[in-house]
Design a protein around this motif. Structure first.
Motif, PDB file in Angstrom:
ATOM      1  N   LEU A 188      27.916 -20.405  48.106  1.00  0.00           N
ATOM      2  CA  LEU A 188      27.590 -19.524  49.729  1.00  0.00           C
ATOM      3  C   LEU A 188      27.172 -20.137  50.498  1.00  0.00           C
ATOM      4  CD1 LEU A 188      26.361 -16.136  48.648  1.00  0.00           C
ATOM      5  CD2 LEU A 188      27.978 -16.919  49.054  1.00  0.00           C
ATOM      6  N   ARG A 205      29.962 -21.742  52.306  1.00  0.00           N
ATOM      7  CA  ARG A 205      30.953 -20.239  53.574  1.00  0.00           C
ATOM      8  C   ARG A 205      29.315 -20.859  54.819  1.00  0.00           C
ATOM      9  NH1 ARG A 205      32.658 -15.812  50.871  1.00  0.00           N
ATOM     10  NH2 ARG A 205      33.975 -17.400  49.055  1.00  0.00           N
ATOM     11  N   ASN A 221      37.796 -22.168  48.674  1.00  0.00           N
ATOM     12  CA  ASN A 221      36.332 -21.767  48.316  1.00  0.00           C
ATOM     13  C   ASN A 221      36.396 -20.067  48.415  1.00  0.00           C
ATOM     14  OD1 ASN A 221      33.759 -22.315  48.727  1.00  0.00           O
ATOM     15  ND2 ASN A 221      33.743 -22.208  50.730  1.00  0.00           N
ATOM     16  N   LYS A 222      37.400 -19.748  49.416  1.00  0.00           N
ATOM     17  CA  LYS A 222      37.197 -18.080  49.665  1.00  0.00           C
ATOM     18  C   LYS A 222      37.910 -17.045  48.827  1.00  0.00           C
ATOM     19  CE  LYS A 222      39.437 -15.736  53.954  1.00  0.00           C
ATOM     20  NZ  LYS A 222      41.127 -14.966  53.061  1.00  0.00           N
ATOM     21  N   ARG A 248      22.130 -14.919  51.324  1.00  0.00           N
ATOM     22  CA  ARG A 248      22.729 -15.875  49.765  1.00  0.00           C
ATOM     23  C   ARG A 248      22.124 -15.131  49.091  1.00  0.00           C
ATOM     24  NH1 ARG A 248      22.725 -21.035  52.589  1.00  0.00           N
ATOM     25  NH2 ARG A 248      20.389 -21.345  51.177  1.00  0.00           N
ATOM     26  N   GLY A 253      31.236 -15.383  45.577  1.00  0.00           N
ATOM     27  CA  GLY A 253      31.923 -15.420  46.769  1.00  0.00           C
ATOM     28  C   GLY A 253      32.651 -14.324  47.059  1.00  0.00           C
TER      29      GLY A 253
END
Ligand code: ADP
Ligand code: ADP
Length: 234
Positions: free
Chosen positions: A110, A113, A84-85, A121, A161
């Motif tokens: 987002l 996160r 995800n990062k 966002r 992201g």
């Protein structure tokens, strides 16, 4: 600096008592800022390779360092967190969510996160949509857009992201040549702005956009000359 470093990566699938050696010892390094195209015949392991690079799946064997972190042995939840990062994906079929509008689709990554407020966002999603030239369509739903526009929204979703690398699996496969070329021009522009890209394509015209081409045959990386020879022997 080296962003992706795979050493002797292997992937075996077991289905109906059949073993498939989809990847049979992959050595691959990609630097930050590079644009790499992966090509090769159908079934050679391209999608499997991309899904391992993108931490959608784990290798059976081998070593993989992503942005300085060893990721070959991590568990599924760690994999999801790092994915995800670090990773942005785009697919042949766009994979936008049909009952979310353009802005909501791009905001979605987002929401997974921590510490990103609703207003941040929205701001970042708008920024990403501007980058791909789709800021004028934020209230549209995917079904109201052309394939080329949907893919641009998917690129915005992949970039929102700020991942280390954008992975693309046949991003032009569902597009006519005009829209396909527009998406390739967008990727080239993003690359010129510093985005690292790794793309699977079987279309040599589109592979030419990349800095470097990697050829896969039977689960291994081969040079271009070897690929031609192997293809003739088939
Ligand atoms: P490509 O993307 O180059 O067409 P793939 O990576 O999709 O190739 O597939 C490589 C090989 O691994 C093929 O023989 C395919 O059938 C097999 N394979 C891929 N994914 C799976 C899976 N989830 N289960 C079983 N076999 C798979
Ligand atoms: P492409 O040729 O565009 O790479 P494929 O049809 O080979 O697409 O594969 C699409 C996805 O389906 C792959 O990412 C893989 O995970 C899955 N897949 C491919 N082959 C098999 C298989 N034999 N069994 C199960 N899943 C498969």
């Amino acid at each position: 600096t080296q962003l992706i470093e795979m050493t002797d990566i292997r992937k075996v699938f077991y289905a109906d008592e059949v073993e498939t050696h989809a990847l049979a010892g992959i050595h691959l390094s990609i630097d930050a800022g590079e644009y790499v195209a992966i090509s090769g015949p159908s079934g050679c392991g391209k999608s499997t390779l991309l899904s391992l690079i993108g931490l959608l799946d784990a290798p059976t064997d081998g070593r993989y360092r992503l942005n300085g972190v060893s990721v070959e042995d991590i568990n599924a939840s760690q994999r999801a967190r790092i994915r995800n990062k670090e990773i942005g994906f785009i697919f042949q079929a766009f994979n936008l969510i049909g009952d979310l509008n353009v802005l909501e689709n791009v905001e979605l990554p987002l929401t997974y996160r921590d510490g990103v407020s609703k207003s941040e966002r929205r701001e970042r999603a708008m920024e990403a949509l501007k980058r791909v030239g789709m800021a004028h369509r934020i209230r549209h739903f995917p079904s109201q857009l052309s394939g080329g526009q949907q893919q641009r929204v998917a690129v915005a979703r992949a970039l929102v992201g700020e991942p280390s690398v954008l992975l693309a699996d046949e991003p032009t496969g569902n597009l006519d040549s005009k829209n396909g070329e527009a998406v390739m021009a967008l990727l080239a522009e993003l690359h010129a702005g510093g985005v690292t890209i790794c793309m699977v394509t079987h279309d040599p015209r589109y592979a030419d956009f990349a800095d470097r081409q990697v050829f896969v045959f039977d689960g291994q990386i081969v040079d271009e000359e070897t690929l031609h020879k192997l293809r003739q022997e088939e």
